[in-house]
Design a protein around this motif. Structure first.
Motif, PDB file in Angstrom:
ATOM      1  N   PHE A 238      28.900  -4.012  -8.365  1.00  0.00           N
ATOM      2  CA  PHE A 238      27.728  -3.147  -8.436  1.00  0.00           C
ATOM      3  C   PHE A 238      27.983  -1.695  -8.035  1.00  0.00           C
ATOM      4  CE2 PHE A 238      26.156  -7.476  -7.215  1.00  0.00           C
ATOM      5  CZ  PHE A 238      25.665  -7.813  -8.457  1.00  0.00           C
ATOM      6  N   ARG A 239      29.168  -1.381  -7.514  1.00  0.00           N
ATOM      7  CA  ARG A 239      29.493  -0.004  -7.132  1.00  0.00           C
ATOM      8  C   ARG A 239      28.449   0.554  -6.180  1.00  0.00           C
ATOM      9  NH1 ARG A 239      34.323   0.845  -7.185  1.00  0.00           N
ATOM     10  NH2 ARG A 239      34.148   3.106  -7.490  1.00  0.00           N
ATOM     11  N   GLU A 240      28.732   0.465  -4.925  1.00  0.00           N
ATOM     12  CA  GLU A 240      27.764   0.860  -3.911  1.00  0.00           C
ATOM     13  C   GLU A 240      27.510   2.366  -3.912  1.00  0.00           C
ATOM     14  OE1 GLU A 240      28.346  -1.859  -0.158  1.00  0.00           O
ATOM     15  OE2 GLU A 240      30.279  -1.272  -0.980  1.00  0.00           O
ATOM     16  N   GLY A 241      26.287   2.733  -3.621  1.00  0.00           N
ATOM     17  CA  GLY A 241      25.902   4.136  -3.524  1.00  0.00           C
ATOM     18  C   GLY A 241      24.628   4.260  -2.715  1.00  0.00           C
ATOM     19  N   ARG A 242      23.707   5.123  -3.180  1.00  0.00           N
ATOM     20  CA  ARG A 242      22.408   5.281  -2.524  1.00  0.00           C
ATOM     21  C   ARG A 242      22.568   5.692  -1.061  1.00  0.00           C
ATOM     22  NH1 ARG A 242      18.600   1.882  -4.610  1.00  0.00           N
ATOM     23  NH2 ARG A 242      17.156   3.113  -3.353  1.00  0.00           N
ATOM     24  N   MET A 243      23.628   6.460  -0.746  1.00  0.00           N
ATOM     25  CA  MET A 243      23.886   6.807   0.649  1.00  0.00           C
ATOM     26  C   MET A 243      22.789   7.695   1.227  1.00  0.00           C
ATOM     27  SD  MET A 243      26.666   5.393   1.875  1.00  0.00           S
ATOM     28  CE  MET A 243      27.631   6.439   2.971  1.00  0.00           C
ATOM     29  N   LEU A 244      22.250   8.608   0.432  1.00  0.00           N
ATOM     30  CA  LEU A 244      21.161   9.453   0.927  1.00  0.00           C
ATOM     31  C   LEU A 244      19.960   8.599   1.318  1.00  0.00           C
ATOM     32  CD1 LEU A 244      21.185  12.573  -1.433  1.00  0.00           C
ATOM     33  CD2 LEU A 244      21.524  12.569   1.033  1.00  0.00           C
ATOM     34  N   ASP A 245      19.590   7.672   0.431  1.00  0.00           N
ATOM     35  CA  ASP A 245      18.469   6.784   0.725  1.00  0.00           C
ATOM     36  C   ASP A 245      18.739   5.965   1.985  1.00  0.00           C
ATOM     37  OD1 ASP A 245      17.165   7.647  -1.567  1.00  0.00           O
ATOM     38  OD2 ASP A 245      18.004   6.063  -2.808  1.00  0.00           O
ATOM     39  N   GLN A 246      19.969   5.481   2.105  1.00  0.00           N
ATOM     40  CA  GLN A 246      20.314   4.666   3.270  1.00  0.00           C
ATOM     41  C   GLN A 246      20.246   5.486   4.557  1.00  0.00           C
ATOM     42  OE1 GLN A 246      23.728   2.029   2.962  1.00  0.00           O
ATOM     43  NE2 GLN A 246      23.650   2.103   0.724  1.00  0.00           N
ATOM     44  N   ALA A 247      20.693   6.740   4.495  1.00  0.00           N
ATOM     45  CA  ALA A 247      20.662   7.594   5.683  1.00  0.00           C
ATOM     46  C   ALA A 247      19.226   7.888   6.114  1.00  0.00           C
ATOM     47  CB  ALA A 247      21.419   8.893   5.410  1.00  0.00           C
ATOM     48  N   VAL A 248      18.356   8.149   5.139  1.00  0.00           N
ATOM     49  CA  VAL A 248      16.956   8.420   5.454  1.00  0.00           C
ATOM     50  C   VAL A 248      16.293   7.187   6.053  1.00  0.00           C
ATOM     51  CG1 VAL A 248      14.704   8.953   4.441  1.00  0.00           C
ATOM     52  CG2 VAL A 248      16.713  10.259   3.749  1.00  0.00           C
ATOM     53  N   LEU A 249      16.546   6.022   5.458  1.00  0.00           N
ATOM     54  CA  LEU A 249      15.955   4.789   5.973  1.00  0.00           C
ATOM     55  C   LEU A 249      16.443   4.506   7.395  1.00  0.00           C
ATOM     56  CD1 LEU A 249      14.263   2.247   5.698  1.00  0.00           C
ATOM     57  CD2 LEU A 249      16.164   1.176   4.464  1.00  0.00           C
ATOM     58  N   ALA A 250      17.722   4.728   7.646  1.00  0.00           N
ATOM     59  CA  ALA A 250      18.259   4.508   8.997  1.00  0.00           C
ATOM     60  C   ALA A 250      17.520   5.366  10.015  1.00  0.00           C
ATOM     61  CB  ALA A 250      19.753   4.808   9.019  1.00  0.00           C
ATOM     62  N   GLN A 251      17.329   6.648   9.702  1.00  0.00           N
ATOM     63  CA  GLN A 251      16.648   7.534  10.637  1.00  0.00           C
ATOM     64  C   GLN A 251      15.180   7.141  10.790  1.00  0.00           C
ATOM     65  OE1 GLN A 251      18.568   9.845  12.314  1.00  0.00           O
ATOM     66  NE2 GLN A 251      16.757   9.767  13.641  1.00  0.00           N
ATOM     67  N   PHE A 252      14.563   6.705   9.690  1.00  0.00           N
ATOM     68  CA  PHE A 252      13.161   6.254   9.715  1.00  0.00           C
ATOM     69  C   PHE A 252      12.998   5.087  10.686  1.00  0.00           C
ATOM     70  CE2 PHE A 252       9.397   4.128   7.806  1.00  0.00           C
ATOM     71  CZ  PHE A 252       8.536   5.213   7.719  1.00  0.00           C
ATOM     72  N   ILE A 253      13.981   4.182  10.694  1.00  0.00           N
ATOM     73  CA  ILE A 253      13.926   3.037  11.614  1.00  0.00           C
ATOM     74  C   ILE A 253      14.222   3.483  13.039  1.00  0.00           C
ATOM     75  CG2 ILE A 253      14.927   0.792  12.169  1.00  0.00           C
ATOM     76  CD1 ILE A 253      15.549   0.427   9.198  1.00  0.00           C
ATOM     77  N   PHE A 254      15.269   4.302  13.240  1.00  0.00           N
ATOM     78  CA  PHE A 254      15.640   4.748  14.585  1.00  0.00           C
ATOM     79  C   PHE A 254      14.512   5.531  15.256  1.00  0.00           C
ATOM     80  CE2 PHE A 254      20.313   4.453  13.331  1.00  0.00           C
ATOM     81  CZ  PHE A 254      20.542   3.341  14.136  1.00  0.00           C
ATOM     82  N   ASP A 255      13.755   6.297  14.466  1.00  0.00           N
ATOM     83  CA  ASP A 255      12.658   7.097  15.024  1.00  0.00           C
ATOM     84  C   ASP A 255      11.431   6.258  15.383  1.00  0.00           C
ATOM     85  OD1 ASP A 255      14.205   9.330  14.737  1.00  0.00           O
ATOM     86  OD2 ASP A 255      13.163  10.119  12.975  1.00  0.00           O
TER      87      ASP A 255
ATOM     88  N   ASP B 117       0.854  -1.188   0.000  1.00  0.00           N
ATOM     89  CA  ASP B 117       0.000   0.000   0.000  1.00  0.00           C
ATOM     90  C   ASP B 117       0.889   1.236   0.000  1.00  0.00           C
ATOM     91  OD1 ASP B 117      -1.740   2.093   0.487  1.00  0.00           O
ATOM     92  OD2 ASP B 117      -3.055   0.900   1.746  1.00  0.00           O
ATOM     93  N   ILE B 118       1.104   1.787  -1.190  1.00  0.00           N
ATOM     94  CA  ILE B 118       1.965   2.964  -1.308  1.00  0.00           C
ATOM     95  C   ILE B 118       1.203   4.256  -1.075  1.00  0.00           C
ATOM     96  CG2 ILE B 118       3.627   1.847  -2.837  1.00  0.00           C
ATOM     97  CD1 ILE B 118       2.211   3.053  -5.201  1.00  0.00           C
ATOM     98  N   ALA B 119      -0.125   4.188  -1.115  1.00  0.00           N
ATOM     99  CA  ALA B 119      -0.911   5.405  -0.955  1.00  0.00           C
ATOM    100  C   ALA B 119      -0.958   5.864   0.498  1.00  0.00           C
ATOM    101  CB  ALA B 119      -2.328   5.189  -1.481  1.00  0.00           C
ATOM    102  N   GLN B 120      -0.944   4.923   1.448  1.00  0.00           N
ATOM    103  CA  GLN B 120      -1.033   5.291   2.855  1.00  0.00           C
ATOM    104  C   GLN B 120       0.326   5.455   3.518  1.00  0.00           C
ATOM    105  OE1 GLN B 120      -4.058   3.530   5.394  1.00  0.00           O
ATOM    106  NE2 GLN B 120      -4.846   2.359   3.665  1.00  0.00           N
ATOM    107  N   PHE B 121       1.404   5.138   2.807  1.00  0.00           N
ATOM    108  CA  PHE B 121       2.738   5.245   3.404  1.00  0.00           C
ATOM    109  C   PHE B 121       2.992   6.688   3.847  1.00  0.00           C
ATOM    110  CE2 PHE B 121       7.345   5.895   3.182  1.00  0.00           C
ATOM    111  CZ  PHE B 121       7.750   4.887   4.042  1.00  0.00           C
ATOM    112  N   PRO B 122       3.610   6.903   5.016  1.00  0.00           N
ATOM    113  CA  PRO B 122       3.825   8.258   5.539  1.00  0.00           C
ATOM    114  C   PRO B 122       4.892   9.032   4.757  1.00  0.00           C
ATOM    115  CG  PRO B 122       4.835   6.631   6.995  1.00  0.00           C
ATOM    116  CD  PRO B 122       4.040   5.859   5.975  1.00  0.00           C
ATOM    117  N   MET B 123       4.542   9.429   3.542  1.00  0.00           N
ATOM    118  CA  MET B 123       5.501  10.068   2.662  1.00  0.00           C
ATOM    119  C   MET B 123       5.934  11.446   3.165  1.00  0.00           C
ATOM    120  SD  MET B 123       7.376   9.496   0.130  1.00  0.00           S
ATOM    121  CE  MET B 123       6.642   7.961  -0.411  1.00  0.00           C
ATOM    122  N   ARG B 124       5.053  12.137   3.897  1.00  0.00           N
ATOM    123  CA  ARG B 124       5.445  13.453   4.422  1.00  0.00           C
ATOM    124  C   ARG B 124       6.641  13.331   5.356  1.00  0.00           C
ATOM    125  NH1 ARG B 124       0.897  17.236   7.015  1.00  0.00           N
ATOM    126  NH2 ARG B 124       0.296  17.184   4.805  1.00  0.00           N
ATOM    127  N   LYS B 125       6.594  12.342   6.264  1.00  0.00           N
ATOM    128  CA  LYS B 125       7.734  12.121   7.160  1.00  0.00           C
ATOM    129  C   LYS B 125       8.970  11.733   6.372  1.00  0.00           C
ATOM    130  CE  LYS B 125      10.253  11.400  10.780  1.00  0.00           C
ATOM    131  NZ  LYS B 125       9.906  10.482  11.875  1.00  0.00           N
TER     132      LYS B 125
END
Length: 475
Positions: free
Chosen positions: A344-361, A128-136
């Motif tokens: 595969f050359r790792e990247g996506r650090m911004l996405d990873q940082a946001v996800l980490a904070q999303f979990i910690f919060d 369900d992508i419509a109810q996901f808390p996208m604002r946060k």
């Protein structure tokens, strides 16, 4: 095809899209379905003004949707000339050369694959992508994108450390898995994790054992890696069909605590019995769908030297995230991390940082608890509509997963039924193409992530009305 008919079809398809999606996305899906399924190439569309009025949206909203379809090469436009559905290429004077694809690529393309239609009633595998808390989620992006975080724009080495720690704590809370941070490898989703296992742990021509029915995506990855696939039927009551004589097995790929696509709980004892019979070098368990209380179904052991666990946040959160993880034995962590960086050359650090904070919060925990309760209720609605249909052998019991499977009596043509339902804009996946040749099961796999409330109740009733005559005919 006249203008009024085109507008009427647009409005019909728009009305079938989930109401919780944005107007732009609903327009994109409606036009995409019409172009793919109903309209010929080279059809001139009505003016933007007429289309916007038919959809009841601003012209800017329509323009954004049309731009997306132009990028997908489903529409073409010329200044002052109108908008057209893309025409097939004109035949050349000499027949074009056939694509020189590898045999592995041809096998992948001949098998079940991802549909071009990834939105709509009962499309499987989409949360369900419509109810996901996208604002946060957007707020977190703003908080990490500041000058002192410039290193987040560079390559990562082994994944973002705080995200690994967040995943370690999440796994301890939800899966009763206690591992070291060093055992966690960040991946670009499930397919990337499976591919890394195939490349790192098996050679071309080695054998991978898979359950039947299987997850088609994993089978495609192993096929592309040049592995031989041995599919062994699994049934919830009796377990796996063991081979009488088998060649050496390098990998055993098994679903985690909740089987996909059958959408029923698995049993660790069944998996243990299979591994004792096959003696694979490595066991890869895919924790595709789960809830907080089913971790006992996992065979995975963090202290074992041959067990690996694949996980993804795409089914928990939203598919476009494309972030997942591998939990690997300690002795494999270093070489597999280096191999991932080399390939595969790792990247996506911004996405990873946001996800980490999303979990910690605590937002991921709160979201999982909320949406899994919703999925349980949605599955109950769909289950009640399907269980009494003719030719239905079983319907997977309601659970907190996004998928549900209905099994038909032998002889029902599930592929033809899925194709017939697609014409009614009901998107499901047939079961038989992901079964072994020795496994005669037929049925449909469907999802509950895109529908809820009154829309779900209405579409479930419509699905039943469409299915009943098809099943009576055996189709």
């Amino acid at each position: 095809m006249d203008r009024e008919r085109v507008l009427h079809q647009c409005v019909q398809l728009y009305a079938l899209q989930p109401e919780r999606l944005s107007k732009q996305v609903r327009i994109e899906q409606a036009l995409r379905q019409a172009i793919i399924q109903q309209w010929p190439g080279g059809l001139r569309l009505p003016s933007h003004r007429a289309l916007a009025e038919a959809f009841g949206v601003a012209r800017q909203t329509l323009a954004l949707a049309m731009a997306t379809l132009q990028e997908e090469r489903l529409l073409t436009t010329g200044h002052g000339q109108g908008t057209w559905t893309c025409k097939p290429s004109a035949p050349a004077h000499e027949p074009p050369l056939p694509p020189r694809l590898s045999r592995r690529a041809q096998r992948v393309l001949q098998g079940p694959g991802a549909s071009m239609i990834q939105s709509g009633a009962f499309v499987p595998g989409i949360p369900d992508i419509a109810q996901f808390p996208m604002r946060k989620w957007r707020q977190l992006y703003a908080s990490v994108t500041v000058p002192q975080n410039a290193l987040l724009l560079s390559y990562s080495t082994g994944g973002y450390g705080p995200l690994k720690r967040a995943i370690r704590e999440f796994l301890a809370r939800w899966r009763n898995i206690h591992c070291d941070t060093e055992q966690i490898i960040i991946t670009d989703g499930t397919h990337n994790g499976i591919e890394l296992c195939a490349v790192a742990l098996a050679d071309v021509g080695d054998t991978v054992a898979m359950e039947s029915p299987c997850y088609w995506g994993a089978r495609n990855v192993f096929t592309a890696a040049g592995l031989n696939i041995d599919m062994l039927p699994w049934r919830p009551d009796t377990g796996h069909t063991l081979p009488t004589a088998s060649s050496p097995v390098t990998l055993a790929y098994l679903t985690g605590s909740h089987h996909y696509p059958l959408s029923v709980p698995t049993r660790a004892a069944h998996k243990q019995r299979l591994c004792e019979a096959l003696a694979p070098r490595y066991v890869v368990e895919d924790d595709y769908e789960f809830n907080r209380d089913d971790h006992a179904n996992l065979l995975f052991d963090t202290t074992s030297e041959r067990h690996l666990l694949v996980g993804s946040f795409s089914k928990m959160m939203f598919p476009g995230l494309r972030l997942g993880y591998l939990v690997v034995p300690r002795h494999l962590a270093g070489p597999m991390n280096r191999l991932r960086s080399e390939l595969f050359r790792e990247g996506r650090m911004l996405d990873q940082a946001v996800l980490a904070q999303f979990i910690f919060d605590g937002d991921l925990d709160a979201w999982c608890r909320r949406i899994q309760r919703d999925y349980l209720g949605r599955q109950q609605v769909l289950h009640d509509q399907l269980c009494s249909l003719p030719q239905v052998r079983s319907v997977s019991p309601p659970s907190s997963a996004i998928s549900l499977c209905v099994e038909f009596a032998p002889g029902v043509n599930d592929v033809a039924i899925a194709q017939a339902l697609l014409k009614e804009h009901l998107i499901v996946r047939p079961l038989s193409p992901v079964c072994a040749a020795s496994d005669p099961r037929v049925g449909l796999v469907m999802g509950v992530g895109m529908l809820s409330g009154e829309t779900l109740a209405r579409e479930a009733q419509r699905l039943r009305r469409c299915l009943e005559p098809l099943l009576r005919q055996g189709h």
